[in-house]
Design a protein around this motif. Structure first.
Motif, short mmCIF file in Angstrom:
data_model
loop_
_atom_site.label_atom_id
_atom_site.label_comp_id
_atom_site.label_asym_id
_atom_site.label_seq_id
_atom_site.Cartn_x
_atom_site.Cartn_y
_atom_site.Cartn_z
N VAL A 169 0.93 -1.13 -0.04
CA VAL A 169 -0.16 0.17 -0.11
C VAL A 169 1.13 1.39 -0.08
O VAL A 169 0.49 2.15 -0.57
CB VAL A 169 -1.03 0.06 1.27
CG1 VAL A 169 -1.68 1.27 1.13
CG2 VAL A 169 -2.04 -1.15 1.10
N LEU A 170 1.97 1.22 0.75
CA LEU A 170 2.75 2.46 0.89
C LEU A 170 3.97 2.50 0.17
O LEU A 170 4.46 1.71 -0.56
CB LEU A 170 3.23 2.64 2.32
CG LEU A 170 2.00 2.35 3.27
CD1 LEU A 170 2.72 2.32 4.82
CD2 LEU A 170 1.13 3.48 3.20
N GLY A 171 4.66 3.56 -0.17
CA GLY A 171 5.67 3.97 -0.88
C GLY A 171 6.97 3.50 -0.36
O GLY A 171 7.00 3.10 0.65
N PRO A 172 8.14 3.75 -1.16
CA PRO A 172 9.45 3.51 -0.42
C PRO A 172 9.81 4.54 0.44
O PRO A 172 9.01 5.54 0.67
CB PRO A 172 10.30 3.60 -1.78
CG PRO A 172 9.74 4.70 -2.67
CD PRO A 172 7.96 4.27 -2.31
N PRO A 173 10.58 3.95 1.17
CA PRO A 173 11.08 4.98 2.31
C PRO A 173 11.40 6.39 2.09
O PRO A 173 11.30 7.47 2.80
CB PRO A 173 12.34 4.41 2.88
CG PRO A 173 12.26 2.87 2.47
CD PRO A 173 11.45 2.77 1.42
N SER A 174 11.81 6.47 0.56
CA SER A 174 12.36 7.80 0.29
C SER A 174 11.00 8.77 -0.10
O SER A 174 10.98 9.89 -0.48
CB SER A 174 13.19 7.95 -0.96
OG SER A 174 12.69 7.11 -1.83
N ALA A 175 9.73 7.99 -0.08
CA ALA A 175 8.52 8.93 -0.54
C ALA A 175 8.15 9.70 0.69
O ALA A 175 8.48 9.74 1.85
CB ALA A 175 7.43 8.05 -0.66
N PRO A 176 7.27 11.00 0.22
CA PRO A 176 6.78 11.78 1.03
C PRO A 176 6.01 10.90 2.37
O PRO A 176 5.53 10.01 2.18
CB PRO A 176 5.57 12.67 0.43
CG PRO A 176 6.07 12.59 -1.07
CD PRO A 176 6.82 11.06 -1.22
N ALA A 177 6.40 11.45 3.68
CA ALA A 177 5.98 10.81 4.85
C ALA A 177 4.63 11.16 5.53
O ALA A 177 4.41 12.35 5.32
CB ALA A 177 7.02 10.79 5.78
N LEU A 178 4.07 10.17 6.26
CA LEU A 178 3.04 10.32 7.12
C LEU A 178 3.41 10.18 8.69
O LEU A 178 4.03 9.25 8.82
CB LEU A 178 1.69 9.72 6.65
CG LEU A 178 1.24 9.60 5.13
CD1 LEU A 178 0.17 8.46 4.92
CD2 LEU A 178 0.96 10.81 4.70
N ALA A 179 2.65 10.61 9.37
CA ALA A 179 2.99 10.28 10.73
C ALA A 179 1.63 10.14 11.60
O ALA A 179 0.55 10.85 11.35
CB ALA A 179 3.73 11.38 11.51
N ALA A 180 1.53 9.18 12.59
CA ALA A 180 0.51 9.03 13.27
C ALA A 180 0.84 8.59 14.72
O ALA A 180 1.82 7.81 14.98
CB ALA A 180 -0.65 8.04 12.67
N PRO A 181 -0.18 8.93 15.44
CA PRO A 181 0.12 8.51 17.10
C PRO A 181 -0.64 7.18 17.32
O PRO A 181 -1.03 6.84 18.32
CB PRO A 181 -0.61 9.64 17.75
CG PRO A 181 -1.72 9.87 17.16
CD PRO A 181 -1.23 9.91 15.50
#
Length: 296
Positions: free
Chosen positions: A259-271
């Motif tokens: 579902v998610l991109g590679p580590p270099s992709a724009p990032a998301l953060a959640a608690p």
């Protein structure tokens, strides 16, 4: 509403950071592209449109969204999706000979396409074997993958046997034999399971899920893609599609990679903790916020 940031996260709450969502099957000409701006979907792959139009969208994408594109559908004369109301004429490239196949692939590369999209639709004229093989050979020589829309009896097997890299839909019109699934395990399949989740189409969804489960069990790579623009698909994260990936057997790192991109992709953060199941991932994405890009 779009798929933008939901609220803010208190500084005191520990956060997990992950790459944004990559939707590997969209048709940007059929949706309101602006709704993707600064959302959780940080990359989309357009798999069939007028190459000049989609190249312009890629050059000036919705804020925070990377656009990659394949260009037109490559199909037999009068083949799918010729004549479909949603497909502009320039979104369809008719290929009649091996020589035309080589020219078509060269044009995809020259236009900045990342892949060659091929249509094998049994309800309409089909590419003959030599032209299909020429498309795959030319693409391999050019260093770009071949992505196949395979619909109808025998068409997925044709794509598998000719050496195509990706099926852009999990096969849904037939249950593939186990030995075909085994041969397909070298490929990538794009899920698009949610497009079958409609009244009257339960048989298609059941066939697709059966094929997907056996493909995953055989070691095949199943990835998230929604066919955004095909019917009432959301512009942004499609939670039902993630649920179906879980039903197909993906969890943990395999689900996150799908579902998610590679580590270099724009990032998301959640608690929230690192998501391990489809339910976890949906909750994590709902709680997530976009992180600003680090300065270069």
């Amino acid at each position: 509403m779009g798929d933008g940031v939901i609220g803010s996260v208190p500084d005191s709450v520990p956060e997990v950071t992950l790459p944004g969502v990559v939707d590997r099957h969209v048709h940007l000409g059929l949706v309101d592209r602006a709704l993707l701006a600064d959302g959780r979907v940080t990359e989309v792959h357009d798999l069939g449109w007028d190459p000049r139009e989609v190249a312009a969208w890629a050059a000036d994408p919705p804020s925070g969204t990377r656009v990659r594109y394949a260009g037109p559908f490559h199909t037999a004369p009068r083949g799918y999706p010729t004549g479909r109301s949603w497909a502009p004429d320039a979104a369809v490239r008719h290929v009649a000979t091996p020589r035309e196949a080589a020219e078509a692939v060269a044009d995809v590369v020259a236009a900045g396409g990342f892949a060659v999209k091929v249509a094998l639709h049994a309800g309409m004229p089909l590419l003959p074997d030599d032209v299909l093989a020429a498309l795959v050979s030319a693409a391999r020589s050019a260093g770009v993958p071949v992505l196949v829309h395979a619909e109808g009896d025998g068409q997925a097997q044709r794509a598998i046997d000719v050496g195509a890299d990706t099926l852009v839909h999990v096969p849904w019109t037939e249950v593939l034999p186990d030995e075909v699934i085994t041969r397909a395990a070298r490929m990538t399949w794009i899920s698009t399971l949610g497009i079958h989740d409609a009244p009257g189409n339960s048989a298609g969804l059941e066939r697709a899920l059966d094929n997907a489960r056996r493909f995953v069990a055989a070691g095949g790579r199943l990835v998230y893609g929604t066919d955004m623009g095909n019917g009432p698909t959301p512009v942004g994260v499609n939670e039902r599609e993630i649920e179906f990936l879980g039903e197909a057997g993906l969890e943990g790192e395999a689900l996150r990679r799908a579902v998610l991109g590679p580590p270099s992709a724009p990032a998301l953060a959640a608690p929230l903790p690192l998501p391990e199941t489809a339910t976890d991932l949906i909750a994590w994405l709902r709680a997530s916020r976009r992180l600003p890009r680090s300065p270069r």
